[in-house]
Design a protein around this motif. Structure first.
Motif, PDB file in Angstrom:
ATOM      1  N   ILE A  38       0.837  -1.206   0.000  1.00  0.00           N
ATOM      2  CA  ILE A  38       0.000   0.000   0.000  1.00  0.00           C
ATOM      3  C   ILE A  38       0.867   1.250   0.000  1.00  0.00           C
ATOM      4  O   ILE A  38       0.554   2.257  -0.663  1.00  0.00           O
ATOM      5  CB  ILE A  38      -0.953  -0.016   1.201  1.00  0.00           C
ATOM      6  N   LEU A  44      -3.085   4.053  -4.105  1.00  0.00           N
ATOM      7  CA  LEU A  44      -3.798   3.526  -2.946  1.00  0.00           C
ATOM      8  C   LEU A  44      -3.757   4.466  -1.751  1.00  0.00           C
ATOM      9  O   LEU A  44      -4.240   4.106  -0.680  1.00  0.00           O
ATOM     10  CB  LEU A  44      -3.213   2.162  -2.545  1.00  0.00           C
ATOM     11  N   HIS A  45      -3.176   5.646  -1.934  1.00  0.00           N
ATOM     12  CA  HIS A  45      -3.080   6.599  -0.831  1.00  0.00           C
ATOM     13  C   HIS A  45      -4.378   7.392  -0.731  1.00  0.00           C
ATOM     14  O   HIS A  45      -4.485   8.527  -1.210  1.00  0.00           O
ATOM     15  CB  HIS A  45      -1.885   7.532  -1.034  1.00  0.00           C
ATOM     16  N   ASN A  49      -7.987   3.195   2.319  1.00  0.00           N
ATOM     17  CA  ASN A  49      -6.780   2.403   2.522  1.00  0.00           C
ATOM     18  C   ASN A  49      -6.003   2.840   3.753  1.00  0.00           C
ATOM     19  O   ASN A  49      -5.259   2.041   4.336  1.00  0.00           O
ATOM     20  CB  ASN A  49      -5.887   2.494   1.282  1.00  0.00           C
ATOM     21  N   TYR A  50      -6.168   4.097   4.171  1.00  0.00           N
ATOM     22  CA  TYR A  50      -5.556   4.521   5.428  1.00  0.00           C
ATOM     23  C   TYR A  50      -6.209   3.791   6.610  1.00  0.00           C
ATOM     24  O   TYR A  50      -5.524   3.419   7.580  1.00  0.00           O
ATOM     25  CB  TYR A  50      -5.698   6.037   5.597  1.00  0.00           C
ATOM     26  N   PHE A  52      -7.470   0.842   6.372  1.00  0.00           N
ATOM     27  CA  PHE A  52      -6.966  -0.529   6.295  1.00  0.00           C
ATOM     28  C   PHE A  52      -5.529  -0.604   6.794  1.00  0.00           C
ATOM     29  O   PHE A  52      -5.134  -1.607   7.404  1.00  0.00           O
ATOM     30  CB  PHE A  52      -7.059  -1.028   4.853  1.00  0.00           C
ATOM     31  N   ARG A 108     -16.605  -0.029   4.486  1.00  0.00           N
ATOM     32  CA  ARG A 108     -16.901  -0.720   3.228  1.00  0.00           C
ATOM     33  C   ARG A 108     -18.387  -1.082   3.130  1.00  0.00           C
ATOM     34  O   ARG A 108     -18.932  -1.160   2.024  1.00  0.00           O
ATOM     35  CB  ARG A 108     -16.026  -1.967   3.119  1.00  0.00           C
ATOM     36  N   GLY A 308      -6.552  -8.521   2.901  1.00  0.00           N
ATOM     37  CA  GLY A 308      -5.463  -7.868   2.189  1.00  0.00           C
ATOM     38  C   GLY A 308      -4.890  -8.696   1.060  1.00  0.00           C
ATOM     39  O   GLY A 308      -4.665  -8.192  -0.043  1.00  0.00           O
ATOM     40  N   ASN A 311      -6.691  -8.815  -2.332  1.00  0.00           N
ATOM     41  CA  ASN A 311      -6.624  -7.644  -3.204  1.00  0.00           C
ATOM     42  C   ASN A 311      -5.277  -7.657  -3.935  1.00  0.00           C
ATOM     43  O   ASN A 311      -4.222  -7.504  -3.319  1.00  0.00           O
ATOM     44  CB  ASN A 311      -6.789  -6.363  -2.388  1.00  0.00           C
ATOM     45  N   GLN A 313      -3.961  -5.444  -5.787  1.00  0.00           N
ATOM     46  CA  GLN A 313      -3.245  -4.174  -5.712  1.00  0.00           C
ATOM     47  C   GLN A 313      -2.329  -4.114  -4.493  1.00  0.00           C
ATOM     48  O   GLN A 313      -1.270  -3.485  -4.541  1.00  0.00           O
ATOM     49  CB  GLN A 313      -4.237  -3.016  -5.666  1.00  0.00           C
ATOM     50  N   TYR A 314      -2.733  -4.761  -3.419  1.00  0.00           N
ATOM     51  CA  TYR A 314      -1.915  -4.746  -2.208  1.00  0.00           C
ATOM     52  C   TYR A 314      -0.688  -5.642  -2.342  1.00  0.00           C
ATOM     53  O   TYR A 314       0.369  -5.345  -1.773  1.00  0.00           O
ATOM     54  CB  TYR A 314      -2.743  -5.201  -1.013  1.00  0.00           C
TER      55      TYR A 314
END
Length: 341
Positions: A38, A44-45, A49-50, A52, A108, A308, A311, A313-314
């Motif tokens: 992240i 993702l900032h 996401n913060y 998470f 979410r 996590g 995903n 992207q993570y």
């Protein structure tokens, strides 16, 4: 404490470390991978996401404290301050992890249930306040024993460390001025009942309710999509695309159900067994308590990792690093083979 009691205590501590240290190391490593993923991806900032990230930090801290949580069920020789730290700090990390988990699920949940008002949520407008909500109340509640809500000055406990040699040997206490440290001295029964049935269980039920509501809404939306698809194609039978959508939804339901069974059910069993033992005031096998506590807390700490790692992207930065290492290793082995030829 005689030799037999000391040997039994050391063997129980060894069992705890054997079970929890590999599990703790895995939880810490997996959280670090997702946190770095992240942090390296600027896309993702954002606020979700913060939240998470806060959950991952709490989960990583829970992984650090994991070996010490089963130790709370053992009677050890510690000073008053050391005994409080050994019980209050792991309890604070556990409650902070639970509060962060509820916050992530709620954020979410609102995104799916009420997307029009999602960006106007109070947690998005004041992110520092939301962080304070998920970290400050656990710290305040876990610190209540340090402010006097404890059983440290009970008459039976004074006898443990100053009077009867028989009681001292039975409770793994010494009579040389070292106090008998036990969770019963730090946490009164009312404190445990309030935490379990006032904080932990409602949080778990809230997470389960939000998850079930999201699946129900997803099912309704899937039916609407299939109905529109049939009206456009003017067909009465389900097409291949509808079957793929239904199959994907079924896999999602199965994954959520298995995650709940694998991650939450062991902890619920451990929690209610501990309450039953506390109410009946009976003794039970230390090995059983150690196994239940390690599997219960450890399985619950896996929940953020499931969210996590699912995903891409993570995990993409870690995957790229592993791919580069694999390619470099292949080139090195290929070069060594050509040199030998």
């Amino acid at each position: 404490m005689d030799y037999n009691d000391s040997h039994a205590l050391l063997s129980r501590e060894h069992l705890i470390y054997v079970i929890t240290v590999p599990l703790s190391a895995s939880i810490i490593l997996a959280n670090l991978v997702i946190i770095l993923g992240i942090s390296w991806n600027r896309q993702l900032h954002n606020t979700p996401n913060y939240f998470f990230l806060s959950l991952l930090v709490a989960d990583m801290c829970t992984g650090v404290a994991l070996p010490f949580i089963p130790l709370m069920g053992l009677n050890r020789e510690l000073s008053f301050s050391a005994c409080l730290v050994a019980h209050v700090f792991p309890n604070f990390l556990f409650l902070a992890f639970l509060f962060n988990l509820v916050m992530v699920h709620y954020e979410r949940y609102i995104c799916i249930v009420d997307p029009l008002h999602y960006n106007n949520l109070w947690m998005h407008r004041s992110f520092p306040l939301a962080l304070l909500v998920v970290w400050a109340p656990p710290l305040l509640y876990a610190s209540l024993p340090a402010f006097g809500w404890n059983n440290w000055t009970g008459p039976d406990w004074n006898d443990c460390c100053a009077g009867s040699q028989e009681f001292a040997a039975h409770s793994n206490c010494s009579t040389n001025g070292t106090a008998c440290c036990s969770y019963r001295r730090v946490f009164p029964n009312a404190f445990i009942y309030l935490e379990v049935y006032g904080l932990v269980l409602p949080a778990i039920l809230t997470i389960a309710g939000m998850t079930g509501r999201v699946l129900w809404i997803t099912r309704g939306q899937l039916k609407d999509i299939c109905r529109l698809h049939r009206s456009v194609e003017r067909g009465s039978q389900a097409s291949d695309r509808e079957q793929r959508l239904n199959l994907r939804y079924t896999r999602c339901v199965v994954a959520v159900s298995l995650t709940f069974l694998a991650c939450w059910v062991p902890y619920l069993i451990y929690m209610h067994v501990c309450i039953a033992v506390l109410i009946s005031d009976t003794k039970w096998s230390s090995t059983t308590h150690i196994v239940l506590s390690c599997t219960g807390i450890g399985s619950m700490a896996v929940v953020p990792l499931v969210l996590g790692l699912a995903n891409k992207q993570y995990t993409e930065p870690a995957y790229k690093v592993l791919q580069k290492l694999r390619d470099r290793w292949r080139r090195s082995t290929r070069g060594s083979d050509e040199a030998e030829v």
